[in-house]
Design an enzyme around this catalytic site. Structure first.
Site, PDB file in Angstrom:
ATOM      1  N   ASP A 122       0.952  -1.356  -0.284  1.00  0.00           N
ATOM      2  CA  ASP A 122       0.058  -0.489  -0.076  1.00  0.00           C
ATOM      3  C   ASP A 122       0.846   1.209   0.001  1.00  0.00           C
ATOM      4  O   ASP A 122       0.150   2.528  -0.531  1.00  0.00           O
ATOM      5  CB  ASP A 122      -0.725  -0.671   1.304  1.00  0.00           C
ATOM      6  CG  ASP A 122      -2.194  -0.619   0.792  1.00  0.00           C
ATOM      7  OD1 ASP A 122      -2.648  -1.225   0.141  1.00  0.00           O
ATOM      8  OD2 ASP A 122      -3.126  -1.301   2.155  1.00  0.00           O
TER       9      ASP A 122
ATOM     10  N   ARG B  93       1.964   6.322  -2.606  1.00  0.00           N
ATOM     11  CA  ARG B  93       3.651   6.650  -3.467  1.00  0.00           C
ATOM     12  C   ARG B  93       3.207   7.565  -5.879  1.00  0.00           C
ATOM     13  O   ARG B  93       3.419   7.634  -5.826  1.00  0.00           O
ATOM     14  CB  ARG B  93       5.103   6.025  -3.149  1.00  0.00           C
ATOM     15  CG  ARG B  93       5.843   6.671  -4.442  1.00  0.00           C
ATOM     16  CD  ARG B  93       7.181   6.436  -3.628  1.00  0.00           C
ATOM     17  NE  ARG B  93       7.504   5.605  -3.409  1.00  0.00           N
ATOM     18  CZ  ARG B  93       8.393   3.756  -4.553  1.00  0.00           C
ATOM     19  NH1 ARG B  93       8.966   5.030  -5.514  1.00  0.00           N
ATOM     20  NH2 ARG B  93       7.637   3.094  -3.586  1.00  0.00           N
TER      21      ARG B  93
ATOM     22  N   ASN C 216      -5.459   8.410   1.740  1.00  0.00           N
ATOM     23  CA  ASN C 216      -5.830   7.745   2.786  1.00  0.00           C
ATOM     24  C   ASN C 216      -5.989   8.259   4.541  1.00  0.00           C
ATOM     25  O   ASN C 216      -7.356   8.837   4.369  1.00  0.00           O
ATOM     26  CB  ASN C 216      -4.110   6.381   3.221  1.00  0.00           C
ATOM     27  CG  ASN C 216      -4.729   5.192   2.610  1.00  0.00           C
ATOM     28  OD1 ASN C 216      -5.587   4.650   2.542  1.00  0.00           O
ATOM     29  ND2 ASN C 216      -3.437   4.512   2.938  1.00  0.00           N
ATOM     30  N   GLU C 217      -5.236   8.965   4.829  1.00  0.00           N
ATOM     31  CA  GLU C 217      -5.151  10.044   5.689  1.00  0.00           C
ATOM     32  C   GLU C 217      -4.649  10.986   5.745  1.00  0.00           C
ATOM     33  O   GLU C 217      -3.088  11.909   5.319  1.00  0.00           O
ATOM     34  CB  GLU C 217      -5.160   9.316   7.306  1.00  0.00           C
ATOM     35  CG  GLU C 217      -4.366   8.624   7.673  1.00  0.00           C
ATOM     36  CD  GLU C 217      -3.838   7.642   6.743  1.00  0.00           C
ATOM     37  OE1 GLU C 217      -2.143   7.981   6.990  1.00  0.00           O
ATOM     38  OE2 GLU C 217      -4.208   6.464   6.971  1.00  0.00           O
TER      39      GLU C 217
ATOM     40  N   ASP D  78      -2.271  12.054  21.989  1.00  0.00           N
ATOM     41  CA  ASP D  78      -1.639  12.166  20.879  1.00  0.00           C
ATOM     42  C   ASP D  78      -1.923  12.850  19.574  1.00  0.00           C
ATOM     43  O   ASP D  78      -0.697  12.581  18.938  1.00  0.00           O
ATOM     44  CB  ASP D  78      -1.586  11.031  20.631  1.00  0.00           C
ATOM     45  CG  ASP D  78      -0.992  10.526  22.417  1.00  0.00           C
ATOM     46  OD1 ASP D  78      -0.337  11.058  23.251  1.00  0.00           O
ATOM     47  OD2 ASP D  78      -0.445   8.783  22.318  1.00  0.00           O
TER      48      ASP D  78
ATOM     49  N   THR E 170      -9.928   1.943   6.698  1.00  0.00           N
ATOM     50  CA  THR E 170      -8.743   0.877   7.677  1.00  0.00           C
ATOM     51  C   THR E 170      -7.811   0.694   7.038  1.00  0.00           C
ATOM     52  O   THR E 170      -6.703  -0.314   7.508  1.00  0.00           O
ATOM     53  CB  THR E 170      -8.850  -0.295   5.603  1.00  0.00           C
ATOM     54  OG1 THR E 170      -8.735   0.076   5.302  1.00  0.00           O
ATOM     55  CG2 THR E 170      -9.981  -1.075   6.057  1.00  0.00           C
TER      56      THR E 170
ATOM     57  N   HIS F 220      -4.810   4.113   9.311  1.00  0.00           N
ATOM     58  CA  HIS F 220      -4.114   4.572  10.410  1.00  0.00           C
ATOM     59  C   HIS F 220      -5.342   4.503  11.202  1.00  0.00           C
ATOM     60  O   HIS F 220      -5.683   4.145  12.391  1.00  0.00           O
ATOM     61  CB  HIS F 220      -3.528   5.812  10.206  1.00  0.00           C
ATOM     62  CG  HIS F 220      -2.641   6.559  11.114  1.00  0.00           C
ATOM     63  ND1 HIS F 220      -2.145   7.418  11.572  1.00  0.00           N
ATOM     64  CD2 HIS F 220      -2.827   5.907  12.428  1.00  0.00           C
ATOM     65  CE1 HIS F 220      -1.545   8.041  12.625  1.00  0.00           C
ATOM     66  NE2 HIS F 220      -2.212   6.461  13.186  1.00  0.00           N
TER      67      HIS F 220
ATOM     68  N   PHE G 280      -8.435   3.570  11.305  1.00  0.00           N
ATOM     69  CA  PHE G 280      -8.250   1.526  11.724  1.00  0.00           C
ATOM     70  C   PHE G 280      -8.059   1.184  13.002  1.00  0.00           C
ATOM     71  O   PHE G 280      -8.682   1.123  13.993  1.00  0.00           O
ATOM     72  CB  PHE G 280      -8.903   0.761  10.739  1.00  0.00           C
ATOM     73  CG  PHE G 280      -8.932  -0.807  11.135  1.00  0.00           C
ATOM     74  CD1 PHE G 280     -10.369  -1.169  11.201  1.00  0.00           C
ATOM     75  CD2 PHE G 280      -8.237  -1.799  11.431  1.00  0.00           C
ATOM     76  CE1 PHE G 280     -10.573  -2.441  11.650  1.00  0.00           C
ATOM     77  CE2 PHE G 280      -8.389  -2.457  12.361  1.00  0.00           C
ATOM     78  CZ  PHE G 280      -9.384  -3.264  12.196  1.00  0.00           C
TER      79      PHE G 280
END
EC number: 2.7.1.23
Length: 322
Positions: A70, A75, A145-146, A175, A186, A188, A190
Site C-alpha cells: 500500500d 507513492r 488515505n489520511e 496524541d 482501514t 491509520h 482503523f
C-alpha cells in the site's frame, strides 16, 4: 496504436526486483511499451509532481502498474492524481488493501490488462490546507488515505481545538487526530479505533488518538463539510501534519489545518467481489461464530470416539499374531 504502461516499484526489495523482471517480460509479450518511474523526487507539500507527470508521460499511459504494498501505491498516486490514468496494484507487501492482484497472479493481471478486462473505480481524496502563523499564503496538500495531526514530541500532550464547518465543536489534549477518507478508514484510522467505511461512501472520518476528554469519539462528515484542527497557543508541544504517512509539515502553536473532501484517484479493478469479501480476505476474518466452531469441534471429537470404538470392536474379533 501503441499501448503504454508506467511501472512504479519498491526497488530495494529482492521480491520487487524479481516481480519487475517478470512484469517487463509479460508486458513485452503482450505488446505493451513500458517506462520505469524515476522516484528521485522528494515527497513534500504542494503539487511538486506536475513536471514529473509530463517528463514521464503519465498522461499517455493506459495504466500505472504498481509492484509493492500500500505504501508504494500511495507513492504512485502522486503521479496519477488529477489525471484519468488508473493505478493497478500488484501486492508485494503484507495486507495490500489497495492492491488488486497478488504476486502469484502477476501474469494473469497482465493478460487481463491486455484484454482490457478491468473496471476503473474512483476513490475520493482529502484536500488539506495549512494556515501557519505569520504566513499570508496557506500551504496546500492532499491525501488518499489520511491526514494526521500529531504531537511533535513524545513527552507532552498536544492541545487542539476541533471545528466543523466553521463552528467550534470541542477541544482536548491528545496524541493526535486522524482525518481519513473512506479508503483510509482501514489504515491509520482503523488502528486508532475508527469504523470501517465502505469505499463508495462520500465521507471524511475523524478519529482522536488517546484524547484526554469525555467526548472524544470518531466523527463522520459529508462531502460538503470540512474539519478544522487548531494547535492551541497554550499547547505545551508543537504539532506535525503528515499526509499518507509520507509528506509532512511542522505545525507551530497557532496553526490551523482545514480538511475537506478533494478530488479522486482512479484504481483499476480486476475483481468485482463485494468490499465485504475484501475485508474478510485481507483481515482473515472468521465468518463463523464461536458456537459454530465449538459445534464443529464437538462433531470431530464424536467422530474420533466413534472411530476408536470401531477399531476396538474390530480388534476384538481378530486373532492375535504369534
Amino acid at each position: 496504436m501503441t499501448r503504454r504502461v508506467l511501472i512504479v516499484t519498491h526497488g530495494g526489495r529482492p521480491q520487487a526486483v524479481a516481480a519487475l523482471s517478470e512484469a517487463l517480460r509479460e508486458l513485452k509479450a503482450a505488446g505493451f511499451e513500458y517506462t520505469l518511474h524515476d522516484d528521485a523526487v522528494a515527497e513534500e507539500f504542494g503539487d511538486h509532481m506536475a513536471a514529473k507527470r509530463v517528463a514521464e508521460g503519465v498522461h499517455n499511459a493506459e495504466v500505472v502498474m504498481v509492484l509493492g504494498g500500500d505504501g508504494t501505491i500511495l507513492r504512485a498516486a502522486e503521479l496519477t492524481r488529477g489525471t484519468d490514468v488508473p493505478l493497478l496494484g500488484v501486492n508485494l507487501g503484507h495486507v495490500g488493501f489497495l492492491a488488486e492482484s497478488e504476486r502469484e497472479d502477476l501474469r494473469a493481471a497482465v493478460q487481463r490488462l491486455a484484454a482490457r478486462d478491468y473496471e476503473v473505480e474512483e476513490r475520493a481524496t482529502v484536500e488539506v490546507t495549512v494556515h501557519l502563523p505569520g504566513t499570508a499564503e496557506p500551504v496546500v496538500g492532499w491525501a488518499l488515505n489520511e491526514a494526521t495531526v500529531e504531537k511533535a514530541t513524545r513527552d507532552r500532550m498536544l492541545e487542539v481545538a476541533i471545528g466543523v464547518d466553521g463552528r467550534p465543536l470541542l477541544s482536548f489534549g491528545c496524541d493526535g487526530v486522524v482525518m481519513s477518507t473512506a479508503t483510509g478508514s482501514t489504515a491509520h484510522a482503523f488502528s486508532g479505533g475508527g469504523p470501517v467505511i465502505w469505499p463508495d461512501v462520500d465521507a471524511v472520518l475523524m478519529v482522536p488518538l488517546s484524547a484526554h476528554a469525555l467526548f472524544a469519539r470518531p466523527l463522520v462528515i459529508g462531502p460538503r463539510s470540512r474539519y478544522t484542527v487548531d494547535v492551541l497557543p497554550q499547547s505545551t508541544v508543537e504539532g506535525v501534519l503528515t499526509c499518507d504517512g509520507r509528506r509532512e509539515i511542522r505545525l507551530p502553536r497557532g496553526s490551523r489545518v482545514v480538511v475537506r473532501q478533494g478530488g479522486t484517484v482512479r484504481l483499476a479493478r480486476l475483481s468485482t467481489a463485494p468490499f465485504a469479501d475484501r475485508l474478510v480476505s485481507k483481515f482473515n476474518l472468521p465468518v463463523s461464530g464461536w458456537r459454530d466452531r465449538v459445534g464443529s469441534a464437538h462433531a470431530e471429537a464424536q467422530d474420533v470416539r466413534s472411530d476408536r470404538t470401531s477399531d476396538s470392536n474390530t480388534g476384538s474379533n481378530t486373532p492375535a499374531e504369534t
